[in-house]
Design a protein around this motif. Sequence first.
Motif, PDB file in Angstrom:
ATOM      1  N   VAL A  86      -6.223  -8.455   8.116  1.00  0.00           N
ATOM      2  CA  VAL A  86      -6.478  -7.732   9.365  1.00  0.00           C
ATOM      3  C   VAL A  86      -7.973  -7.723   9.675  1.00  0.00           C
ATOM      4  CG1 VAL A  86      -4.442  -6.254   9.151  1.00  0.00           C
ATOM      5  CG2 VAL A  86      -6.594  -5.521   8.135  1.00  0.00           C
ATOM      6  N   ARG A  87      -8.292  -7.344  10.916  1.00  0.00           N
ATOM      7  CA  ARG A  87      -9.692  -7.199  11.328  1.00  0.00           C
ATOM      8  C   ARG A  87      -9.896  -5.804  11.902  1.00  0.00           C
ATOM      9  NH1 ARG A  87     -10.333 -12.348  15.103  1.00  0.00           N
ATOM     10  NH2 ARG A  87      -8.094 -12.212  15.148  1.00  0.00           N
ATOM     11  N   VAL A  88     -11.147  -5.396  11.985  1.00  0.00           N
ATOM     12  CA  VAL A  88     -11.461  -4.098  12.581  1.00  0.00           C
ATOM     13  C   VAL A  88     -10.905  -4.085  14.005  1.00  0.00           C
ATOM     14  CG1 VAL A  88     -13.333  -2.591  13.349  1.00  0.00           C
ATOM     15  CG2 VAL A  88     -13.508  -3.769  11.157  1.00  0.00           C
ATOM     16  N   SER A 112       0.212  -1.628   4.299  1.00  0.00           N
ATOM     17  CA  SER A 112      -0.266  -0.351   4.841  1.00  0.00           C
ATOM     18  C   SER A 112       0.784   0.719   4.570  1.00  0.00           C
ATOM     19  CB  SER A 112      -0.484  -0.481   6.349  1.00  0.00           C
ATOM     20  OG  SER A 112      -0.806   0.776   6.892  1.00  0.00           O
ATOM     21  N   GLU A 113       0.310   1.914   4.263  1.00  0.00           N
ATOM     22  CA  GLU A 113       1.224   3.043   4.105  1.00  0.00           C
ATOM     23  C   GLU A 113       1.213   3.917   5.356  1.00  0.00           C
ATOM     24  OE1 GLU A 113       0.147   5.172   0.565  1.00  0.00           O
ATOM     25  OE2 GLU A 113       0.479   3.433  -0.716  1.00  0.00           O
ATOM     26  N   PHE A 114       0.333   3.599   6.304  1.00  0.00           N
ATOM     27  CA  PHE A 114       0.117   4.448   7.472  1.00  0.00           C
ATOM     28  C   PHE A 114       0.223   3.642   8.761  1.00  0.00           C
ATOM     29  CE2 PHE A 114      -2.933   5.587   4.070  1.00  0.00           C
ATOM     30  CZ  PHE A 114      -2.408   6.814   3.696  1.00  0.00           C
ATOM     31  N   THR A 115       0.416   4.377   9.846  1.00  0.00           N
ATOM     32  CA  THR A 115       0.261   3.816  11.183  1.00  0.00           C
ATOM     33  C   THR A 115      -1.149   4.167  11.623  1.00  0.00           C
ATOM     34  OG1 THR A 115       2.594   4.141  11.698  1.00  0.00           O
ATOM     35  CG2 THR A 115       1.084   3.926  13.576  1.00  0.00           C
ATOM     36  N   GLY A 116      -1.836   3.203  12.191  1.00  0.00           N
ATOM     37  CA  GLY A 116      -3.196   3.485  12.646  1.00  0.00           C
ATOM     38  C   GLY A 116      -3.898   2.227  13.109  1.00  0.00           C
ATOM     39  N   VAL A 117      -5.203   2.367  13.322  1.00  0.00           N
ATOM     40  CA  VAL A 117      -6.055   1.260  13.747  1.00  0.00           C
ATOM     41  C   VAL A 117      -7.105   1.062  12.662  1.00  0.00           C
ATOM     42  CG1 VAL A 117      -7.685   0.479  15.511  1.00  0.00           C
ATOM     43  CG2 VAL A 117      -5.663   1.780  16.185  1.00  0.00           C
ATOM     44  N   ASP A 119     -10.370   0.882  11.138  1.00  0.00           N
ATOM     45  CA  ASP A 119     -11.689   1.372  11.548  1.00  0.00           C
ATOM     46  C   ASP A 119     -12.801   0.675  10.765  1.00  0.00           C
ATOM     47  OD1 ASP A 119     -13.480   3.100  12.972  1.00  0.00           O
ATOM     48  OD2 ASP A 119     -13.636   4.323  11.151  1.00  0.00           O
ATOM     49  N   LYS A 120     -12.638   0.566   9.437  1.00  0.00           N
ATOM     50  CA  LYS A 120     -13.649  -0.064   8.582  1.00  0.00           C
ATOM     51  C   LYS A 120     -12.954  -0.844   7.483  1.00  0.00           C
ATOM     52  CE  LYS A 120     -16.857   3.815   9.034  1.00  0.00           C
ATOM     53  NZ  LYS A 120     -17.398   4.981   8.356  1.00  0.00           N
ATOM     54  N   ILE A 121     -13.528  -2.003   7.150  1.00  0.00           N
ATOM     55  CA  ILE A 121     -13.084  -2.766   5.985  1.00  0.00           C
ATOM     56  C   ILE A 121     -14.234  -2.690   4.989  1.00  0.00           C
ATOM     57  CG2 ILE A 121     -12.366  -5.020   5.101  1.00  0.00           C
ATOM     58  CD1 ILE A 121     -11.253  -5.602   7.927  1.00  0.00           C
ATOM     59  N   LEU A 122     -13.975  -2.066   3.841  1.00  0.00           N
ATOM     60  CA  LEU A 122     -15.026  -1.752   2.878  1.00  0.00           C
ATOM     61  C   LEU A 122     -15.265  -2.851   1.836  1.00  0.00           C
ATOM     62  CD1 LEU A 122     -13.916   1.945   2.287  1.00  0.00           C
ATOM     63  CD2 LEU A 122     -15.621   1.104   3.904  1.00  0.00           C
ATOM     64  N   VAL A 123     -14.451  -3.907   1.850  1.00  0.00           N
ATOM     65  CA  VAL A 123     -14.587  -4.996   0.888  1.00  0.00           C
ATOM     66  C   VAL A 123     -14.594  -6.329   1.623  1.00  0.00           C
ATOM     67  CG1 VAL A 123     -13.521  -3.741  -1.024  1.00  0.00           C
ATOM     68  CG2 VAL A 123     -12.097  -5.093   0.509  1.00  0.00           C
ATOM     69  N   SER A 124     -14.985  -7.370   0.919  1.00  0.00           N
ATOM     70  CA  SER A 124     -14.974  -8.734   1.466  1.00  0.00           C
ATOM     71  C   SER A 124     -14.211  -9.635   0.524  1.00  0.00           C
ATOM     72  CB  SER A 124     -16.410  -9.266   1.584  1.00  0.00           C
ATOM     73  OG  SER A 124     -17.191  -8.443   2.399  1.00  0.00           O
ATOM     74  N   LYS A 125     -13.860 -10.828   0.995  1.00  0.00           N
ATOM     75  CA  LYS A 125     -13.205 -11.808   0.128  1.00  0.00           C
ATOM     76  C   LYS A 125     -14.105 -12.082  -1.063  1.00  0.00           C
ATOM     77  CE  LYS A 125     -10.623 -14.335   3.604  1.00  0.00           C
ATOM     78  NZ  LYS A 125     -10.410 -15.646   4.256  1.00  0.00           N
ATOM     79  N   GLY A 126     -13.503 -12.132  -2.245  1.00  0.00           N
ATOM     80  CA  GLY A 126     -14.255 -12.419  -3.462  1.00  0.00           C
ATOM     81  C   GLY A 126     -14.741 -11.179  -4.192  1.00  0.00           C
ATOM     82  N   ASP A 127     -14.656 -10.009  -3.553  1.00  0.00           N
ATOM     83  CA  ASP A 127     -15.108  -8.768  -4.206  1.00  0.00           C
ATOM     84  C   ASP A 127     -14.143  -8.358  -5.315  1.00  0.00           C
ATOM     85  OD1 ASP A 127     -17.220  -8.635  -2.452  1.00  0.00           O
ATOM     86  OD2 ASP A 127     -16.480  -6.886  -1.342  1.00  0.00           O
ATOM     87  N   ASN A 128     -14.698  -7.830  -6.408  1.00  0.00           N
ATOM     88  CA  ASN A 128     -13.889  -7.210  -7.453  1.00  0.00           C
ATOM     89  C   ASN A 128     -13.652  -5.761  -7.059  1.00  0.00           C
ATOM     90  OD1 ASN A 128     -13.600  -9.289  -9.456  1.00  0.00           O
ATOM     91  ND2 ASN A 128     -15.771  -9.044  -9.884  1.00  0.00           N
ATOM     92  N   VAL A 135     -10.604   0.616  -0.044  1.00  0.00           N
ATOM     93  CA  VAL A 135     -10.870  -0.741   0.438  1.00  0.00           C
ATOM     94  C   VAL A 135     -10.878  -0.831   1.956  1.00  0.00           C
ATOM     95  CG1 VAL A 135     -10.027  -1.904  -1.630  1.00  0.00           C
ATOM     96  CG2 VAL A 135      -8.424  -1.383   0.202  1.00  0.00           C
ATOM     97  N   MET A 136     -10.311   0.196   2.626  1.00  0.00           N
ATOM     98  CA  MET A 136     -10.204   0.151   4.075  1.00  0.00           C
ATOM     99  C   MET A 136     -10.024   1.569   4.607  1.00  0.00           C
ATOM    100  SD  MET A 136      -7.550  -2.397   6.055  1.00  0.00           S
ATOM    101  CE  MET A 136      -8.084  -3.794   5.069  1.00  0.00           C
ATOM    102  N   ILE A 137     -10.507   1.782   5.855  1.00  0.00           N
ATOM    103  CA  ILE A 137     -10.332   3.068   6.528  1.00  0.00           C
ATOM    104  C   ILE A 137      -9.517   2.818   7.799  1.00  0.00           C
ATOM    105  CG2 ILE A 137     -11.494   5.029   7.654  1.00  0.00           C
ATOM    106  CD1 ILE A 137     -12.256   4.887   4.747  1.00  0.00           C
ATOM    107  N   LEU A 138      -8.452   3.608   7.970  1.00  0.00           N
ATOM    108  CA  LEU A 138      -7.624   3.548   9.187  1.00  0.00           C
ATOM    109  C   LEU A 138      -7.830   4.834   9.969  1.00  0.00           C
ATOM    110  CD1 LEU A 138      -4.214   2.228   7.763  1.00  0.00           C
ATOM    111  CD2 LEU A 138      -6.111   0.902   8.675  1.00  0.00           C
ATOM    112  N   LYS A 139      -7.777   4.730  11.302  1.00  0.00           N
ATOM    113  CA  LYS A 139      -7.837   5.918  12.164  1.00  0.00           C
ATOM    114  C   LYS A 139      -6.510   6.081  12.859  1.00  0.00           C
ATOM    115  CE  LYS A 139     -12.542   6.894  13.302  1.00  0.00           C
ATOM    116  NZ  LYS A 139     -13.485   7.166  14.327  1.00  0.00           N
TER     117      LYS A 139
END
Length: 139
Positions: A86-88, A112-117, A119-128, A135-139
């Motif tokens: 997904v993307r922001v 996803s466990e939630f319905t939402g949009v 908002d932020k992706i806190l990790v990138s490909k290759g991150d441990n 790892v992500m924020i949904l609004k």
Amino acid sequence: MSRIFKVKVNGKSYDVEVEEVESNSSNKKPDQESKPEPNQEVKKTVPTPSPIRNEETKEPAPAPSSDGSEKEVLAPLPGVVIDIKVRVGDKVNPGDKLMVIEAMKMENEIPSEFTGVVDKILVSKGDNVDGDEPVMILK
């Protein structure tokens, strides 16, 4: 019968006296102490592993709130992020695939466990990531 050997360890020489021991127990001298046999069972204490969380014991996901509050998406296990689906700004529903985490040579799709949009992706490909790391924020 004992023999003397010269042994070199980390550049330093040592004279070592080695005594030959016969493997046949009937040849023991009466004054020798009895030693345990090499195949004798040794009791060790092993720590008890903690119980594994499974779907039956996991508490249900909190219901989405209508006040627009943020919801953290947590990595369910430690591993390496190999894909972000997904993307922001993307709208997601429960069950939508958010990312893929590789753990122990297995690819795990993170839903996803939630319905939402997003908002932020806190990790990138290759991150441990660690288990339960946001790892992500949904609004």
